[in-house]
Design a protein around this motif. Sequence first.
Motif, PDB file in Angstrom:
ATOM      1  N   CYS B  34       2.862  -1.859  -2.261  1.00  0.00           N
ATOM      2  CA  CYS B  34       3.028  -3.245  -4.071  1.00  0.00           C
ATOM      3  C   CYS B  34       1.781  -1.868  -4.263  1.00  0.00           C
ATOM      4  O   CYS B  34       1.164  -2.285  -5.322  1.00  0.00           O
ATOM      5  CB  CYS B  34       3.158  -4.539  -2.842  1.00  0.00           C
ATOM      6  SG  CYS B  34       1.591  -5.318  -1.435  1.00  0.00           S
ATOM      7  N   HIS B  35       0.437  -1.826  -2.957  1.00  0.00           N
ATOM      8  CA  HIS B  35      -0.811  -1.895  -4.097  1.00  0.00           C
ATOM      9  C   HIS B  35      -0.763   0.084  -4.840  1.00  0.00           C
ATOM     10  O   HIS B  35       0.091   0.279  -4.333  1.00  0.00           O
ATOM     11  CB  HIS B  35      -1.144  -0.811  -2.919  1.00  0.00           C
ATOM     12  CG  HIS B  35      -2.827  -0.246  -2.925  1.00  0.00           C
ATOM     13  ND1 HIS B  35      -3.909  -1.313  -4.074  1.00  0.00           N
ATOM     14  CD2 HIS B  35      -3.626   0.853  -3.461  1.00  0.00           C
ATOM     15  CE1 HIS B  35      -4.844  -0.214  -3.791  1.00  0.00           C
ATOM     16  NE2 HIS B  35      -4.760   0.472  -4.191  1.00  0.00           N
ATOM     17  N   PHE B  36      -0.666  -0.043  -5.393  1.00  0.00           N
ATOM     18  CA  PHE B  36      -1.322   1.065  -6.704  1.00  0.00           C
ATOM     19  C   PHE B  36      -2.455   0.424  -7.097  1.00  0.00           C
ATOM     20  O   PHE B  36      -3.389  -0.048  -8.051  1.00  0.00           O
ATOM     21  CB  PHE B  36       0.059   0.018  -7.759  1.00  0.00           C
ATOM     22  CG  PHE B  36       0.017   1.891  -8.255  1.00  0.00           C
ATOM     23  CD1 PHE B  36       1.199   3.110  -7.713  1.00  0.00           C
ATOM     24  CD2 PHE B  36      -0.677   1.597  -9.622  1.00  0.00           C
ATOM     25  CE1 PHE B  36       1.769   4.519  -8.707  1.00  0.00           C
ATOM     26  CE2 PHE B  36      -0.601   3.780 -10.091  1.00  0.00           C
ATOM     27  CZ  PHE B  36       0.585   4.263  -9.540  1.00  0.00           C
ATOM     28  N   GLY B  44       1.821  -7.767  -0.578  1.00  0.00           N
ATOM     29  CA  GLY B  44       3.084  -8.431  -0.968  1.00  0.00           C
ATOM     30  C   GLY B  44       4.397  -7.492   0.440  1.00  0.00           C
ATOM     31  O   GLY B  44       4.744  -8.277   0.697  1.00  0.00           O
ATOM     32  N   CYS B  45       3.775  -6.850   0.239  1.00  0.00           N
ATOM     33  CA  CYS B  45       5.091  -6.093   0.761  1.00  0.00           C
ATOM     34  C   CYS B  45       4.514  -5.582   2.864  1.00  0.00           C
ATOM     35  O   CYS B  45       5.570  -5.806   3.461  1.00  0.00           O
ATOM     36  CB  CYS B  45       4.603  -4.263   0.542  1.00  0.00           C
ATOM     37  SG  CYS B  45       3.754  -3.126   0.778  1.00  0.00           S
ATOM     38  N   ARG B  46       3.556  -5.991   2.752  1.00  0.00           N
ATOM     39  CA  ARG B  46       2.208  -6.189   4.575  1.00  0.00           C
ATOM     40  C   ARG B  46       2.868  -4.784   5.240  1.00  0.00           C
ATOM     41  O   ARG B  46       3.230  -4.830   6.100  1.00  0.00           O
ATOM     42  CB  ARG B  46       3.085  -7.127   5.129  1.00  0.00           C
ATOM     43  CG  ARG B  46       2.955  -8.837   4.021  1.00  0.00           C
ATOM     44  CD  ARG B  46       3.490  -9.482   4.661  1.00  0.00           C
ATOM     45  NE  ARG B  46       1.988  -9.889   5.784  1.00  0.00           N
ATOM     46  CZ  ARG B  46       0.780 -10.712   5.218  1.00  0.00           C
ATOM     47  NH1 ARG B  46       1.271 -10.841   3.696  1.00  0.00           N
ATOM     48  NH2 ARG B  46       0.197 -10.788   5.468  1.00  0.00           N
ATOM     49  N   LEU B  47       2.765  -3.255   4.187  1.00  0.00           N
ATOM     50  CA  LEU B  47       3.029  -1.811   5.177  1.00  0.00           C
ATOM     51  C   LEU B  47       2.069  -1.536   5.803  1.00  0.00           C
ATOM     52  O   LEU B  47       1.775  -0.888   6.043  1.00  0.00           O
ATOM     53  CB  LEU B  47       3.250  -1.149   4.280  1.00  0.00           C
ATOM     54  CG  LEU B  47       5.085  -0.183   4.333  1.00  0.00           C
ATOM     55  CD1 LEU B  47       4.932   0.232   5.422  1.00  0.00           C
ATOM     56  CD2 LEU B  47       5.921  -2.379   4.430  1.00  0.00           C
ATOM     57  N   CYS B  48       0.472  -2.246   4.789  1.00  0.00           N
ATOM     58  CA  CYS B  48      -0.847  -1.654   4.922  1.00  0.00           C
ATOM     59  C   CYS B  48      -1.651  -2.507   5.948  1.00  0.00           C
ATOM     60  O   CYS B  48      -2.460  -2.244   6.228  1.00  0.00           O
ATOM     61  CB  CYS B  48      -1.253  -1.861   3.523  1.00  0.00           C
ATOM     62  SG  CYS B  48      -1.756  -3.131   3.365  1.00  0.00           S
ATOM     63  N   GLN B  59      -4.486  -7.815   9.282  1.00  0.00           N
ATOM     64  CA  GLN B  59      -4.442  -8.167   7.820  1.00  0.00           C
ATOM     65  C   GLN B  59      -3.529  -6.693   6.831  1.00  0.00           C
ATOM     66  O   GLN B  59      -3.677  -5.411   7.102  1.00  0.00           O
ATOM     67  CB  GLN B  59      -5.762  -7.430   8.629  1.00  0.00           C
ATOM     68  CG  GLN B  59      -6.931  -8.349   9.191  1.00  0.00           C
ATOM     69  CD  GLN B  59      -6.140 -10.582   8.374  1.00  0.00           C
ATOM     70  OE1 GLN B  59      -5.930 -10.950   7.564  1.00  0.00           O
ATOM     71  NE2 GLN B  59      -6.288 -10.971   9.541  1.00  0.00           N
ATOM     72  N   THR B  60      -3.788  -7.663   5.773  1.00  0.00           N
ATOM     73  CA  THR B  60      -3.342  -6.522   4.719  1.00  0.00           C
ATOM     74  C   THR B  60      -4.689  -5.601   4.218  1.00  0.00           C
ATOM     75  O   THR B  60      -5.458  -6.169   3.629  1.00  0.00           O
ATOM     76  CB  THR B  60      -2.665  -7.001   4.001  1.00  0.00           C
ATOM     77  OG1 THR B  60      -3.891  -8.507   3.347  1.00  0.00           O
ATOM     78  CG2 THR B  60      -1.563  -7.743   4.367  1.00  0.00           C
ATOM     79  N   SER B  61      -4.836  -4.390   4.847  1.00  0.00           N
ATOM     80  CA  SER B  61      -6.130  -3.498   3.661  1.00  0.00           C
ATOM     81  C   SER B  61      -6.558  -3.213   2.251  1.00  0.00           C
ATOM     82  O   SER B  61      -7.328  -3.082   1.807  1.00  0.00           O
ATOM     83  CB  SER B  61      -5.944  -2.443   4.825  1.00  0.00           C
ATOM     84  OG  SER B  61      -4.399  -1.330   4.316  1.00  0.00           O
TER      85      SER B  61
HETATM   86  S1  FES Z   1       0.813  -2.782   0.209  1.00  0.00           S
HETATM   87 FE1  FES Z   1       2.029  -3.928   0.324  1.00  0.00          FE
HETATM   88  S2  FES Z   1       0.303  -5.467   1.411  1.00  0.00           S
HETATM   89 FE2  FES Z   1      -0.682  -4.090   1.081  1.00  0.00          FE
END
Ligand code: FES
Lengths: 153, 867
Positions: B34-36, B44-48, B59-61
């Motif tokens: 979700c980061h750009f 929001g996506c919590r992949l990071c 933690q979300t970086s």
């Molecule tokens: S890239 Fe989606 S929560 Fe961080």
Amino acid sequence: MKSQIADELECVKAKYPAERAALLPALYLAQRKYGWLSAEAMDEVSRELRVPKATVRGVATFYAMYRHKQVGRNVIQLCTNVSCMILGAERLVDIIREKYGVEPGGTSADGRFSLVIMECIGACGTAPAMLVNTDFHESLTQENIVTILEGYR
Amino acid sequence: MIKVTINGREVQLDKQVTILEAARRAGIKIPTLCHFEGLEMYGGCRLCLVEVEKMPRLQTSCTLMVTDGMVITTESEQIAAARRGMLEFILTNHPLDCPFCDKAGECELQDLVYLYGGTEGRFTEPKAKHPESNVDPILARNIERCISCTRCVRMCDGVVGASAISMINRGRHTVMEPFSGGKFDCEYCGNCLTVCPVGSILSRLYKETYRPWQVERTVRTVCGHCGVGCSYDLQVRDEAIKRVIPRIGEGLNRGLLCARGRFGYEFVGAKDRLKKPLVRRDGNLVETTWDEALGFIAAKLSEVIKTHGGEAVAGIASVRCTNEDNYVFQKFMRGVVGTNNIDSAARMGFSGAQAYLESLRGQGVSANVIAGLAKSDVIFVAGGDPTMVTPILGLEIRGAAKKGAKIISLDPAPGLEFFNPHKIVPSLFAEGAVLESLLCRAVSARGMTGELPHLEEAIRAAVSAECAGVAAQSGVPDAEIEKASATISGSQSPAFVIGPDIVQRADGNRNLFLLAALSYVTGGRIFLLSGKANEQGAVDMGCLPDTLPGGRPLAIDGFRKRHEDACGMSVPAREGLSLMEMFPAMADGRIKALYVIGENPAFNLPGGNSIKSALEKLDLLVVQDIFLTETAKMADIVLPALSWAEKDGTFTNLERRIQRVRRGVNREGREDWRILCDLAGRMGAAMEYASSEAVMSEIARVSPVHRDLHYSDIEAGAMQWPYHGEPLRGEASTVSLVTASARPTVGSGRFALLVDRPLFQSGTLTRRSKALLKLIPKATVKMNPLDAASLGISGGIVRVSSDAGSVELEAVIDSSVQMGAVKISNHFEGAGVFGLMTKPPVDPVTKAPAFEGCLVAVEPLKGDAKS
Ligand code: FES
Ligand code: SF4
Ligand code: SF4
Ligand code: SF4
Ligand code: FES
């Protein structure tokens, strides 16, 4: 061309620091005026508050209390959550369906009633309970519900 | 200095950034969805997810800021499991239809699932079904693939400022939708498409026609539409443009594009492109060979020169051709033909306005960097909607507004509507009175510095002692002007954005004078909008009747001599005719031959039939173009040229930045400059260049402004004005200022005809781009709701008539059109606004045509108009 809700909106806007902040009450006003939030109604709110219309729609669809379909003249919001269910709310749904020909989520053919099933409206102590438009009715029975609804044309 | 430890490595940071950014700087990649970069934070996506020592849970970086001493781990068993879990969760509603998804191969979700797994889901519930929406002409929407990352919405809302889409509903029912739920009805910039990590937003221009890995060539070039000059990549397969994609963060546009730039490339592959030279035989244009065509021109042109002299020839250069084309063109006209009758469509507003502003405030006064708008605290917009004329510059203004800059718009600018503009809408054509009043107030508030004495003298002569009431005839109350004036006076760094509408007036020079003065007194920068890719280049290359390459006036012997020595050809001493002066000269026989490259005067210039009948009088009309335009149809010889995508060269944008145009598509044919060199050879003059680069080398020798500027410098980035060159210093010693005579009055059924400049069309090229054509399929006339109501018009077909003729168009009711005016664009064959204008007056100073003089009547046609 002045919009239909403009006057009331002026009073609402005055209460907030920024026009944008008045979005929820503005939507509510529009809903009261038109019965539901049609594209035109949201567009009107957008113009009045200078908030882009897609943003308005995003907000309007997030909250459960805004309606996105045409509704009847009177909206019944009947609770069927645990307390109300135990005290016979399901039967009340049947009564409304049989007497007025309206399905949950639907509107009667004559446009008199819409029925919305609610999840706990915070009246468990006096369940079953419902809202008709903005009027609150509690301790419903199979008898008094008809009397109450007959008061709404 | 902040020190953090990432994966056991110490990282030092000069300022607080997110963990994600800190890791990136240390060369450690953390997966994200979700980061750009450049979009608002979301998380929001919590992949990071990462582990941070002393913090519970992952933690979300992308949202957590580093603090001194933080110890971070970005890869571990626990993290991989969490990422796999998030992907599994995302995939519960994802169709996994990669085999026929356009994004496959460049999909961020695909890559991450490949890396972490997650396809064997534990959810047994059926997936939500959303049929793909293809109702929109440009963008397809496949919501089943959507992962609700909101990147598109944050782009559209936060960066573009169009706010056309939103996430609707809640929880697992959340989907991205445009307001209508169907068509996007938006600005069609496609920037949402750039940021969508999956195949949810797709371009219908190339959907399901190729795979990303099947592209044969990716070529970095500059947009050929407007004067902003956005960078992007052309992706080519089978010698056809497959798509246009920006590079994130790169170029002055930083990876953003507008509708014309992104979707307006189909004209390059249009079926009706000219392929062979055409010659007129027995009244018809028939195909011929290059040899015969060039031989014919050489003979005929030499004959005209011999019998009537070089000054009986005129040339129209191109605001769409490269600097190299234009340089060679003026050299051919001056050196081989022997005339200074050279001009281009930049004369329609841009070039004369710039020359005049420079005479007041010095050469390069409008050479300001677009990104600098972001640093302005007040932006004064006059004479056109920048979000339509120069869209990416418009976004910069919106961006500044979001950061708190105040926008003042003189005349409506609908694209800035949601950016809290202070709108000043004077009565039709009365902007000058407002500007005068603003200037008067600015002078009394700030005084003058004495820096430019001649300008100050002219300012003193122009302003009254008493500022109140100056603007009375504009219909704008004094209080309103006082408010704007206070805003401008309180500004540290105002910007003045000047569009064509305020220049194309009989007294455009007065408006420009007032704006130049206002910006001088308030220390403001000037931005001059340019709707075509190389207007500035045509000017700087000397495609002007009075100016040599590099902005040197040819009337000054010293400059002319130096130029002659440098380029080895002689230049006539007498100034030539400007664009609008050429046509009367053709009509009365002073000009016998006209050479046009990449321009369509019969359609693009105001004057209706007077232009055409002037062209008919010529002994020789030569047209080099890529299409058989209205002008080419009248020509004696038509030569097929190459489009911007098919040649190398440079463009100069409205900031005067020089950028490389690169050949993306190989096509048989010749660059305009090459055709001219061949012709020069046949006329006995040696003009030979091995490549466009060699032309630039000569420009670098000849033009004092472009001194020592070579392709290598341009590619290395030394491309911002004044390059390594020498702009002319100093101001003119006399200030010309001419006020127009009385204006025609509108009313009693007569409307002022104005030029509509829509976002999706800009003329010859866009009208041959299928996708853009779908957005505005036909010509319309826009009018104010009140005017329309008074005529009983609520849509339908109406007839618009002027002294020059009449057209039937669909009426569009638009409240941004001023009362008393109607707007028609100049894009559609047989229905261009300029065709309705009788010979327009010309501003004596800028020589730009004035459009306010044309009155039209509008009548509903029976049966079509609803009452
Ligand atoms: S890239 Fe989606 S929560 Fe961080
Ligand atoms: S194309 Fe541009 S304006 Fe349209 S939705 Fe996408 S970002 Fe918004
Ligand atoms: S459409 Fe694409 S960018 Fe937009 S929310 Fe869905 S996945 Fe994200
Ligand atoms: S703003 Fe101008 S240069 Fe940039 S993409 Fe659009 S048309 Fe092309
Ligand atoms: S359950 Fe019905 S009001 Fe709470």
